[in-house]
Design a protein around this motif. Sequence first.
Motif, short mmCIF file in Angstrom:
data_model
loop_
_atom_site.label_atom_id
_atom_site.label_comp_id
_atom_site.label_asym_id
_atom_site.label_seq_id
_atom_site.Cartn_x
_atom_site.Cartn_y
_atom_site.Cartn_z
N HIS A 195 25.10 43.03 -21.21
CA HIS A 195 24.57 41.85 -21.06
C HIS A 195 25.04 41.53 -19.52
N ARG A 196 26.26 41.79 -19.15
CA ARG A 196 26.59 41.41 -17.91
C ARG A 196 27.18 42.56 -16.75
N ALA A 197 26.46 42.70 -15.67
CA ALA A 197 26.62 43.95 -14.82
C ALA A 197 28.07 44.10 -14.59
N ASP A 198 28.90 43.07 -14.33
CA ASP A 198 30.29 43.11 -13.90
C ASP A 198 31.37 43.29 -15.11
N ASP A 199 30.75 43.53 -16.39
CA ASP A 199 31.83 43.67 -17.55
C ASP A 199 32.15 45.19 -17.67
N HIS A 200 32.42 46.11 -16.88
CA HIS A 200 32.98 47.32 -16.98
C HIS A 200 34.27 47.20 -16.57
N GLU A 201 35.14 48.28 -16.93
CA GLU A 201 36.56 48.12 -16.79
C GLU A 201 37.09 48.02 -15.24
N SER A 202 36.45 48.86 -14.23
CA SER A 202 36.93 48.56 -12.83
C SER A 202 36.49 47.15 -12.49
N CYS A 203 35.48 46.64 -12.72
CA CYS A 203 35.24 45.46 -12.16
C CYS A 203 36.06 44.41 -12.90
N ILE A 204 36.18 44.57 -14.11
CA ILE A 204 36.84 43.53 -14.96
C ILE A 204 38.53 43.58 -14.28
N ARG A 205 38.96 44.62 -13.87
CA ARG A 205 40.39 44.72 -13.48
C ARG A 205 40.35 44.05 -11.91
N GLN A 206 39.30 44.29 -11.28
CA GLN A 206 39.19 43.72 -9.90
C GLN A 206 39.17 42.25 -10.09
N ARG A 207 38.21 41.73 -11.14
CA ARG A 207 38.13 40.18 -11.30
C ARG A 207 39.44 39.58 -11.46
N LEU A 208 40.13 40.38 -12.39
CA LEU A 208 41.46 39.86 -12.80
C LEU A 208 42.35 39.89 -11.72
N GLU A 209 42.22 40.93 -10.87
CA GLU A 209 43.08 40.85 -9.52
C GLU A 209 42.90 39.70 -8.68
N THR A 210 41.52 39.48 -8.34
CA THR A 210 41.23 38.48 -7.71
C THR A 210 41.79 37.30 -8.11
N HIS A 211 41.63 36.94 -9.51
CA HIS A 211 42.09 35.64 -10.18
C HIS A 211 43.53 35.51 -9.97
N TYR A 212 44.18 36.48 -10.24
CA TYR A 212 46.05 36.61 -10.18
C TYR A 212 46.38 36.11 -8.54
N SER A 213 45.54 36.65 -7.78
CA SER A 213 46.17 36.57 -6.51
C SER A 213 45.70 35.43 -6.00
N LEU A 214 44.91 34.65 -6.28
CA LEU A 214 44.32 33.30 -5.85
C LEU A 214 44.71 32.26 -6.50
N CYS A 215 44.91 32.15 -7.66
CA CYS A 215 44.96 30.99 -8.59
C CYS A 215 46.25 30.21 -8.55
N GLU A 216 47.50 30.63 -8.05
CA GLU A 216 48.71 30.06 -8.32
C GLU A 216 48.60 28.64 -7.39
N PRO A 217 48.42 28.99 -6.13
CA PRO A 217 48.11 27.49 -5.11
C PRO A 217 47.17 26.52 -5.71
N VAL A 218 46.05 27.15 -6.45
CA VAL A 218 45.21 26.11 -7.00
C VAL A 218 45.98 25.21 -7.97
N ILE A 219 46.49 25.90 -8.97
CA ILE A 219 47.23 25.41 -10.04
C ILE A 219 48.42 24.51 -9.53
N SER A 220 48.98 24.86 -8.68
CA SER A 220 50.13 24.04 -7.90
C SER A 220 49.51 22.76 -7.47
N TYR A 221 48.61 23.04 -6.58
CA TYR A 221 47.90 21.70 -5.99
C TYR A 221 47.40 20.73 -6.98
N TYR A 222 46.94 21.11 -8.04
CA TYR A 222 46.36 19.98 -9.02
C TYR A 222 47.67 19.62 -9.93
N GLN A 223 48.56 20.58 -10.00
CA GLN A 223 49.89 19.91 -10.76
C GLN A 223 50.51 18.83 -9.91
#
Length: 212
Positions: A155-183
């Motif tokens: 269904h989704r072209a980005d749902d294969h393992e290497s892209c999933i891992r990259q999406r996770l890496e992007t998420h983990y590397s950028l989400c913390e400051p967003v979370i702290s900001y709203y906290q």
Amino acid sequence: MGLCQARLPKTAKPLNPELQEMLKSQVIIFVIGGPGSGKGTQCERLAAKYQFQHLGMGNLLRAEASEPTRQGRQIKDIMLKGALVPSGFVLDLLNENLLQREEAKGFLVNGFPRELNQAKDFERVVGRPPNFVIVLDCSTETMIQRLLLRGQTGHRADDHESCIRQRLETHYSLCEPVISYYQQKNLLRNIIGEEPEDAIFAKCCSVIDSLR
Ligand code: AP5
């Protein structure tokens, strides 16, 4: 940075004061979380229940990426790498959609902001923060399993393992400051995203009901 990325704006267009005024009275809820945490699933159900407009940034960007233009190809390339589309483009697209649907009872914005400058730029351009930010917390293992399973349907072209891992890496590397900001602004509402869909939905509903 290559020429390709330079063409997508990094800085969002300003809104005029009348449009800012119109958005001041709207309910705006951001729903964030890692890839596969259940953002889209919950937003669809919440939008139906509360008659809110669901704006999925991934869906809006996939529509842009499907255009047979140079810009469409640039966006598609970025998404297939599991990276983020430049913020100015993303925020302009979000604002365009917020303003086109001013009759909505509220907005559920799924997958925004993904980095701190998106959170800050939204406030600078729109003139206000969201009413609150729901975060779906999910383990990496659960997210990978869900996306690999969905990937089997093609269904989704980005749902294969290497892209999933990259999406996770992007998420983990950028989400913390967003979370702290709203906290710090006391706008964060954390919900465990590991449970069955109905249990998560009930918790999201309690958060939204607390607004009334
Ligand atoms: P996007 O489309 O938003 O993808 P994502 O963040 O990777 O998240 P998903 O849509 O895969 O998952 P979800 O959390 O919505 O979970 P879902 O409900 O679908 O973004 C795609 C790309 O666009 C990004 O990688 C980036 O390139 C770009 N982009 C997007 N926003 C951007 C931004 N702000 N700035 C810059 N670039 C941006 O569920 C996943 C699966 O799990 C489904 O099969 C579902 O049925 C299942 N599931 C859901 N909940 C449960 C549950 N409770 N139990 C069991 N299974 C469940």
